[in-house]
Design an enzyme around this catalytic site. Structure first.
Site, PDB file in Angstrom:
ATOM      1  N   ASN A 124       0.836  -1.192   0.000  1.00  0.00           N
ATOM      2  CA  ASN A 124       0.000   0.000   0.000  1.00  0.00           C
ATOM      3  C   ASN A 124       0.878   1.252   0.000  1.00  0.00           C
ATOM      4  OD1 ASN A 124       0.527  -0.965   2.732  1.00  0.00           O
ATOM      5  ND2 ASN A 124      -0.894   0.564   3.504  1.00  0.00           N
ATOM      6  N   GLU A 147       0.201   5.236   0.702  1.00  0.00           N
ATOM      7  CA  GLU A 147      -0.742   6.260   1.145  1.00  0.00           C
ATOM      8  C   GLU A 147      -0.397   7.624   0.593  1.00  0.00           C
ATOM      9  OE1 GLU A 147      -2.103   4.281   5.383  1.00  0.00           O
ATOM     10  OE2 GLU A 147      -0.861   6.067   5.443  1.00  0.00           O
ATOM     11  N   CYS A 202      -3.984   0.691  -2.666  1.00  0.00           N
ATOM     12  CA  CYS A 202      -3.854  -0.517  -1.847  1.00  0.00           C
ATOM     13  C   CYS A 202      -2.820  -1.470  -2.441  1.00  0.00           C
ATOM     14  CB  CYS A 202      -5.194  -1.229  -1.754  1.00  0.00           C
ATOM     15  SG  CYS A 202      -6.497  -0.236  -0.997  1.00  0.00           S
ATOM     16  N   GLU A 217      -3.055  -4.654  -3.113  1.00  0.00           N
ATOM     17  CA  GLU A 217      -3.581  -5.541  -4.147  1.00  0.00           C
ATOM     18  C   GLU A 217      -3.591  -4.862  -5.509  1.00  0.00           C
ATOM     19  OE1 GLU A 217      -6.066  -6.246  -0.338  1.00  0.00           O
ATOM     20  OE2 GLU A 217      -4.975  -4.599  -1.280  1.00  0.00           O
ATOM     21  N   CYS A 256     -10.354  -4.422   0.271  1.00  0.00           N
ATOM     22  CA  CYS A 256     -11.447  -3.444   0.246  1.00  0.00           C
ATOM     23  C   CYS A 256     -12.309  -3.690  -0.998  1.00  0.00           C
ATOM     24  CB  CYS A 256     -10.886  -2.022   0.260  1.00  0.00           C
ATOM     25  SG  CYS A 256     -10.135  -1.503  -1.305  1.00  0.00           S
ATOM     26  N   CYS A 290     -10.536  -3.054  -4.372  1.00  0.00           N
ATOM     27  CA  CYS A 290      -9.577  -4.111  -4.705  1.00  0.00           C
ATOM     28  C   CYS A 290     -10.291  -5.380  -5.139  1.00  0.00           C
ATOM     29  CB  CYS A 290      -8.652  -4.395  -3.527  1.00  0.00           C
ATOM     30  SG  CYS A 290      -7.446  -3.074  -3.276  1.00  0.00           S
TER      31      CYS A 290
END
Length: 140
Positions: free
Chosen positions: A44, A46, A55, A57, A89, A92
């Protein structure tokens, strides 16, 4: 197969260490196993503008696509949330569906415990590419 899953989890754990997460401190790693046996990782990343966060994934999927990969056998996702397994999430999950429903997902913890599921089970009744017929008009 167990050794292959273990290697995939190890790769996702290593990717997790590279996570850029100064705001949440929530490190996530992902490792994709392609049809040809390659492993492609992501973590990930940010951003202070939270909506721009990417993210693990999706990072792994984007790297795979950039490397010419489109077919996947499995993905391992690792994160730390006590004794719980952390699933992807919604964004993803939808990204994974783009590349098929019938591939394995391993949700893992840093101590290498894992739960096996599939993309189809993570997002039942998904909106998938099969719903869209490109270049054809639907008769109403």
């Amino acid at each position: 197969m167990y050794e292959e899953v273990e290697r995939l989890i190890d790769a996702s754990l290593a990717a997790r260490l590279n996570a850029y997460c100064p705001y949440s401190k929530f490190q996530v790693g992902a490792a994709l196993l392609t049809k040809d046996g390659s492993t492609i990782t992501g973590c990930n990343v940010e951003n202070i503008s939270y909506g721009l966060t990417v993210c693990a994934e999706r990072t792994a999927v984007c790297r795979a696509v950039a490397e010419g990969q489109r077919k996947f056998r499995a993905i391992a996702i690792t994160a730390e949330m006590g004794n719980r397994f952390v699933g992807p999430c919604g964004a993803c999950r939808q990204t994974l569906v783009e590349f098929g429903l019938d591939w394995e997902v391993y949700l893992a913890t840093p101590d290498k415990r894992y739960m096996k599921t599939t993309v189809a089970k993570l997002i039942p009744d998904s909106f998938s590419p099969e719903w869209v017929t490109l270049g054809e008009r639907q008769e109403g």
